[in-house]
Motif scaffolding. Structure first.
Motif, PDB file in Angstrom:
ATOM      1  N   SER A  23       5.314  -1.155 -17.711  1.00  0.00           N
ATOM      2  CA  SER A  23       5.692  -2.374 -18.430  1.00  0.00           C
ATOM      3  C   SER A  23       4.549  -2.893 -19.306  1.00  0.00           C
ATOM      4  CB  SER A  23       6.131  -3.457 -17.436  1.00  0.00           C
ATOM      5  OG  SER A  23       5.015  -3.886 -16.690  1.00  0.00           O
ATOM      6  N   SER A  24       3.330  -2.434 -19.025  1.00  0.00           N
ATOM      7  CA  SER A  24       2.194  -2.907 -19.814  1.00  0.00           C
ATOM      8  C   SER A  24       2.146  -2.250 -21.199  1.00  0.00           C
ATOM      9  CB  SER A  24       0.884  -2.623 -19.074  1.00  0.00           C
ATOM     10  OG  SER A  24       0.579  -1.239 -19.177  1.00  0.00           O
ATOM     11  N   ASN A  25       2.864  -1.111 -21.330  1.00  0.00           N
ATOM     12  CA  ASN A  25       2.918  -0.401 -22.599  1.00  0.00           C
ATOM     13  C   ASN A  25       1.590   0.176 -23.063  1.00  0.00           C
ATOM     14  OD1 ASN A  25       5.564  -0.207 -23.352  1.00  0.00           O
ATOM     15  ND2 ASN A  25       5.633  -2.265 -24.247  1.00  0.00           N
ATOM     16  N   LYS A  26       0.616   0.248 -22.173  1.00  0.00           N
ATOM     17  CA  LYS A  26      -0.683   0.815 -22.559  1.00  0.00           C
ATOM     18  C   LYS A  26      -0.856   2.215 -21.989  1.00  0.00           C
ATOM     19  CE  LYS A  26      -3.016  -3.641 -22.503  1.00  0.00           C
ATOM     20  NZ  LYS A  26      -3.748  -4.529 -21.601  1.00  0.00           N
ATOM     21  N   ALA A  53       0.822  -1.206   0.000  1.00  0.00           N
ATOM     22  CA  ALA A  53       0.000   0.000   0.000  1.00  0.00           C
ATOM     23  C   ALA A  53       0.864   1.268   0.000  1.00  0.00           C
ATOM     24  CB  ALA A  53      -0.934  -0.006   1.198  1.00  0.00           C
ATOM     25  N   ASP A  54       2.049   1.172   0.613  1.00  0.00           N
ATOM     26  CA  ASP A  54       2.910   2.348   0.752  1.00  0.00           C
ATOM     27  C   ASP A  54       3.792   2.587  -0.482  1.00  0.00           C
ATOM     28  OD1 ASP A  54       2.086   2.512   3.480  1.00  0.00           O
ATOM     29  OD2 ASP A  54       3.444   0.848   3.874  1.00  0.00           O
ATOM     30  N   ASP A  55       3.656   1.734  -1.454  1.00  0.00           N
ATOM     31  CA  ASP A  55       4.606   1.786  -2.565  1.00  0.00           C
ATOM     32  C   ASP A  55       3.891   1.913  -3.912  1.00  0.00           C
ATOM     33  OD1 ASP A  55       6.875   1.654  -4.081  1.00  0.00           O
ATOM     34  OD2 ASP A  55       7.122  -0.520  -3.880  1.00  0.00           O
ATOM     35  N   PRO A  56       3.362   3.116  -4.212  1.00  0.00           N
ATOM     36  CA  PRO A  56       2.696   3.283  -5.507  1.00  0.00           C
ATOM     37  C   PRO A  56       3.673   3.122  -6.678  1.00  0.00           C
ATOM     38  CG  PRO A  56       2.867   5.394  -4.361  1.00  0.00           C
ATOM     39  CD  PRO A  56       3.327   4.341  -3.402  1.00  0.00           C
ATOM     40  N   HIS A  57       4.969   3.318  -6.380  1.00  0.00           N
ATOM     41  CA  HIS A  57       5.973   3.230  -7.454  1.00  0.00           C
ATOM     42  C   HIS A  57       5.973   1.853  -8.111  1.00  0.00           C
ATOM     43  CE1 HIS A  57       8.038   7.087  -6.447  1.00  0.00           C
ATOM     44  NE2 HIS A  57       7.406   6.842  -5.305  1.00  0.00           N
ATOM     45  N   SER A  58       5.800   0.822  -7.294  1.00  0.00           N
ATOM     46  CA  SER A  58       5.834  -0.531  -7.850  1.00  0.00           C
ATOM     47  C   SER A  58       4.671  -0.732  -8.828  1.00  0.00           C
ATOM     48  CB  SER A  58       5.788  -1.580  -6.740  1.00  0.00           C
ATOM     49  OG  SER A  58       4.605  -1.427  -5.985  1.00  0.00           O
ATOM     50  N   PHE A  59       3.533  -0.121  -8.498  1.00  0.00           N
ATOM     51  CA  PHE A  59       2.394  -0.234  -9.402  1.00  0.00           C
ATOM     52  C   PHE A  59       2.623   0.591 -10.672  1.00  0.00           C
ATOM     53  CE2 PHE A  59      -1.863   1.330 -10.780  1.00  0.00           C
ATOM     54  CZ  PHE A  59      -2.320   0.118 -11.271  1.00  0.00           C
ATOM     55  N   ILE A  60       3.196   1.785 -10.506  1.00  0.00           N
ATOM     56  CA  ILE A  60       3.494   2.643 -11.648  1.00  0.00           C
ATOM     57  C   ILE A  60       4.445   1.920 -12.614  1.00  0.00           C
ATOM     58  CG2 ILE A  60       4.655   4.795 -12.337  1.00  0.00           C
ATOM     59  CD1 ILE A  60       1.909   5.306 -11.110  1.00  0.00           C
ATOM     60  N   PHE A  91       1.334  11.612  -9.996  1.00  0.00           N
ATOM     61  CA  PHE A  91       1.499  10.784 -11.197  1.00  0.00           C
ATOM     62  C   PHE A  91       0.305  11.039 -12.099  1.00  0.00           C
ATOM     63  CE2 PHE A  91       3.739   8.253  -7.937  1.00  0.00           C
ATOM     64  CZ  PHE A  91       4.967   8.077  -8.569  1.00  0.00           C
ATOM     65  N   ARG A  92       0.539  11.383 -13.365  1.00  0.00           N
ATOM     66  CA  ARG A  92      -0.562  11.616 -14.308  1.00  0.00           C
ATOM     67  C   ARG A  92      -0.583  10.494 -15.341  1.00  0.00           C
ATOM     68  NH1 ARG A  92      -4.380  15.427 -13.164  1.00  0.00           N
ATOM     69  NH2 ARG A  92      -3.464  16.760 -11.563  1.00  0.00           N
ATOM     70  N   LEU A  93      -1.713   9.777 -15.425  1.00  0.00           N
ATOM     71  CA  LEU A  93      -1.803   8.644 -16.332  1.00  0.00           C
ATOM     72  C   LEU A  93      -2.631   8.998 -17.565  1.00  0.00           C
ATOM     73  CD1 LEU A  93      -2.500   5.697 -13.836  1.00  0.00           C
ATOM     74  CD2 LEU A  93      -0.358   6.868 -14.329  1.00  0.00           C
ATOM     75  N   ASN A  94      -2.089   8.688 -18.729  1.00  0.00           N
ATOM     76  CA  ASN A  94      -2.803   8.907 -19.994  1.00  0.00           C
ATOM     77  C   ASN A  94      -2.601   7.698 -20.886  1.00  0.00           C
ATOM     78  OD1 ASN A  94      -4.028  11.721 -20.194  1.00  0.00           O
ATOM     79  ND2 ASN A  94      -1.993  12.110 -19.297  1.00  0.00           N
ATOM     80  N   ALA A  95      -3.443   7.624 -21.920  1.00  0.00           N
ATOM     81  CA  ALA A  95      -3.288   6.519 -22.866  1.00  0.00           C
ATOM     82  C   ALA A  95      -1.950   6.653 -23.578  1.00  0.00           C
ATOM     83  CB  ALA A  95      -4.431   6.529 -23.873  1.00  0.00           C
ATOM     84  N   HIS A  96      -1.318   5.520 -23.788  1.00  0.00           N
ATOM     85  CA  HIS A  96      -0.036   5.546 -24.479  1.00  0.00           C
ATOM     86  C   HIS A  96      -0.269   5.937 -25.923  1.00  0.00           C
ATOM     87  CE1 HIS A  96       3.890   4.353 -25.852  1.00  0.00           C
ATOM     88  NE2 HIS A  96       4.265   4.172 -24.594  1.00  0.00           N
ATOM     89  N   VAL A  97       0.532   6.882 -26.423  1.00  0.00           N
ATOM     90  CA  VAL A  97       0.288   7.415 -27.767  1.00  0.00           C
ATOM     91  C   VAL A  97       0.397   6.354 -28.857  1.00  0.00           C
ATOM     92  CG1 VAL A  97       0.692   9.854 -27.507  1.00  0.00           C
ATOM     93  CG2 VAL A  97       2.658   8.302 -27.598  1.00  0.00           C
ATOM     94  N   TYR A  98       1.165   5.293 -28.614  1.00  0.00           N
ATOM     95  CA  TYR A  98       1.368   4.306 -29.677  1.00  0.00           C
ATOM     96  C   TYR A  98       0.384   3.135 -29.593  1.00  0.00           C
ATOM     97  CZ  TYR A  98       5.611   6.927 -30.284  1.00  0.00           C
ATOM     98  OH  TYR A  98       6.498   7.934 -30.461  1.00  0.00           O
ATOM     99  N   THR A  99      -0.565   3.208 -28.629  1.00  0.00           N
ATOM    100  CA  THR A  99      -1.484   2.087 -28.477  1.00  0.00           C
ATOM    101  C   THR A  99      -2.662   2.220 -29.424  1.00  0.00           C
ATOM    102  OG1 THR A  99      -0.898   1.987 -26.183  1.00  0.00           O
ATOM    103  CG2 THR A  99      -2.889   0.829 -26.805  1.00  0.00           C
ATOM    104  N   ASN A 100      -2.976   1.160 -30.154  1.00  0.00           N
ATOM    105  CA  ASN A 100      -4.193   1.135 -30.961  1.00  0.00           C
ATOM    106  C   ASN A 100      -5.210   0.263 -30.241  1.00  0.00           C
ATOM    107  OD1 ASN A 100      -2.594   2.360 -32.996  1.00  0.00           O
ATOM    108  ND2 ASN A 100      -1.889   0.297 -33.546  1.00  0.00           N
ATOM    109  N   ASN A 101      -6.420   0.800 -30.125  1.00  0.00           N
ATOM    110  CA  ASN A 101      -7.432  -0.024 -29.461  1.00  0.00           C
ATOM    111  C   ASN A 101      -8.271  -0.757 -30.478  1.00  0.00           C
ATOM    112  OD1 ASN A 101      -6.851   0.027 -26.815  1.00  0.00           O
ATOM    113  ND2 ASN A 101      -7.944   1.957 -26.433  1.00  0.00           N
TER     114      ASN A 101
END
Lengths: 363, 174
Positions: free
Chosen positions: A339-342, A327-334, A353-363
């Motif tokens: 690594s998911s590349n999404k 719970a104390d380690d958001p870095h590990s989740f980041i 931490f600001r999360l956005n869709a990866h520019v190279y991902t096609n859905n």
């Protein structure tokens, strides 16, 4: 002589607890230190412990022929609890049901909890009439902080991050108000004084069990780890004189391994497949996710940390992930997200931490 | 006073000083039930002596030190009174029939009386506490085993046992 008349009730009580501990096996080093400290307080402490230890020892010779049946004792124990609430008009029929269950299953604690559940909320009125009476304990945990408090009766309250709790014990009820956040309760058995957790309009009640209550966005989630808990809704803070049996006052019985949510309008919804292990995981500061959405996961980490995760892109908020994290380690989740590349991760300042869709991902 | 430092073997042993001193503790109980004032003088002296033992030594085995000191003092006390040191073990007590044995020694009779008092005190406590206490003491189940059998937490077992013992203590003494 009754316990109340004992001259050194407090010391006798503590001596009794030590004798039980000594009888159970070797003490841990922390307990040894505590025992020495306790003994050094007075000769009276020494006297009481010797007496308690001597009685505990002597008791092993009692009923050597094993004439007393434990099953009979447990059956005998139930009526005492039933008669605690003789004024409940609907009680007899339901009481009969509980008995049948008791005789069939002999799951004694289950029966007590069931009987108590159908009882009147006698203490409720006292509590509502004077919620801030003397003898009340209140405590607050900050972001990331967890705290456990052992109460007078041996019950333990474990408060999770960002939680506010008020506790008040009266003659008739052990009252806990969960004003915000989440807490787990290990309730010491006391049939005469039910243990009730009030959270907004919800009441969770137990007599001797372990359960978790969480308040999140107006919804109250109750999960039971051990024993049985009665959940009631419909107690509106603005209309505190509403009788418990009035229409709109709903109740639900939760068994070990079950979870229910009480919505803002008082509906109780049973969770079909609760992951009780995940519910309890906060105690070891773990977050367990099973196909949970990114939005949920971010909110969970944010409860524990000053570094906040913001999901800026709605298209990725619904992405699902599984895993176990500290719970104390958001870095590990980041890192895991990277690594998911999404997902594209920005960190405009150390606390964000600001999360956005990866520019190279096609859905 | 010396206490054999058997810290290593101690770890392997399931039960500690409590079990080793069981006969002594029983003697103390008989003594205390019969003569409260003397027993309290004895515990007063036990306290004083316990406080004189080096702190680090006591920490290692506080219960063993406490029981040992109390036992030594009890024997000293009885020698002064020209009586035999009291040593009654549980087996002697348990072998005795309910009606008492004609040839039984005074000590064994005293023990038997104490046991009767204990049984009477048990009769007054609630069936629930009584059952937990019997499961622990008569049947020798561990806290965990009792917790499993009654579907309660080990913490609750501890609380029940503590209350049960407290009731017995309150019933037993005046």
């Amino acid at each position: 002589m009754s316990i109340a008349k004992l001259r050194n009730k407090q010391i006798a009580e503590e001596a009794s607890a030590w004798a039980v501990k000594l009888d159970a096996g070797p003490l841990a080093i922390g307990d040894k230190k505590a025992l020495v400290l306790w003994l050094s307080q007075s000769a009276l402490h020494v006297d009481e412990l010797l007496l308690s230890a001597a009685i505990m020892t002597g008791l092993s010779a009692v009923d050597a022929q094993k004439k007393i049946s434990i099953d009979d004792l447990l059956k005998e124990a139930a009526p005492e609890i039933v008669t605690l609430f003789p004024n409940k008009p609907h009680a007899p029929s339901k009481k009969g049901q509980s008995y049948k269950y008791l005789v069939q299953s002999r799951k004694y604690m289950t029966a007590i909890a069931a009987v108590i559940m159908i009882s009147v909320l006698t203490g409720l009125y006292l509590f509502l009439a004077n919620p801030y009476a003397q003898g009340q304990i209140a405590f607050v945990t900050n972001t990331g902080e967890q705290r456990s408090i052992t109460l007078k009766d041996g019950s333990v309250v474990h408060a999770n991050t960002e939680t506010k709790i008020d506790i008040k014990y009266s003659e008739t009820e052990r009252t806990v108000k969960l004003l915000r956040g989440e807490a787990m309760f290990e309730v010491a058995h006391d049939a005469a004084r039910p243990f009730r957790v009030y959270s907004r309009a919800t009441i969770a009640q137990a007599v001797g069990t372990t359960f978790n209550v969480r308040q999140v966005d107006g919804v109250i989630k109750v999960a039971v780890l051990e024993g049985i808990v009665a959940v009631r809704s419909g107690h509106k803070p603005g209309n505190i004189n509403t009788a418990p049996d009035m229409p709109g006052y709903k109740k639900y019985l939760l068994k070990a391994g079950e979870q229910a949510s009480v919505t803002e309008n008082g509906d109780i919804i049973a969770n079909a497949n609760p992951n009780i292990k995940a519910v309890a995981s906060w105690r070891i500061r773990k977050l367990i996710f099973m196909s949970d959405t990114l939005a949920t996961i971010a909110a969970e980490f944010n409860r524990y940390n000053y570094e906040q995760i913001y999901v800026d892109d709605k298209t990725i908020a619904a992405l699902k992930f599984s895993g176990v994290f500290n719970a104390d380690d958001p870095h590990s989740f980041i890192k895991y997200l990277e690594s998911s590349n999404k997902i594209n991760i920005d960190r405009p300042r150390p606390s964000e931490f600001r999360l956005n869709a990866h520019v190279y991902t096609n859905n | 006073m010396t206490l054999k430092d058997n810290n290593k073997s101690e770890e392997g042993r399931r039960n500690n000083a409590f079990q080793r001193y069981a006969p002594k503790l029983l003697s103390f109980l008989i003594f205390r039930l019969k003569n409260k004032a003397d027993a309290q003088d004895l515990t007063q002296e036990t306290y004083v002596r316990l406080m004189h033992v080096k702190h680090n030594d006591v920490i290692r085995q506080p219960d063993a030190y406490l029981f040992k000191i109390a036992d030594n003092l009890a024997n000293e006390f009885l020698m002064k009174q020209n009586r035999n040191p009291m040593t009654t073990d549980l087996e002697t007590v348990m072998k005795m029939g309910k009606d008492g044995d004609q040839n039984a020694s005074v000590r064994a009779t005293e023990a038997h009386l104490a046991l009767q008092q204990l049984e009477q005190s048990l009769d007054k406590i609630s069936p629930l506490y009584k059952s937990v206490l019997l499961l622990r003491k008569r049947d020798g189940l561990s806290h965990k085993e009792i917790a499993k059998q009654l579907q309660i937490s080990p913490n609750t077992v501890h609380v029940y046992l503590t209350r049960a013992l407290l009731y017995c203590r309150a019933e037993l003494t005046e």
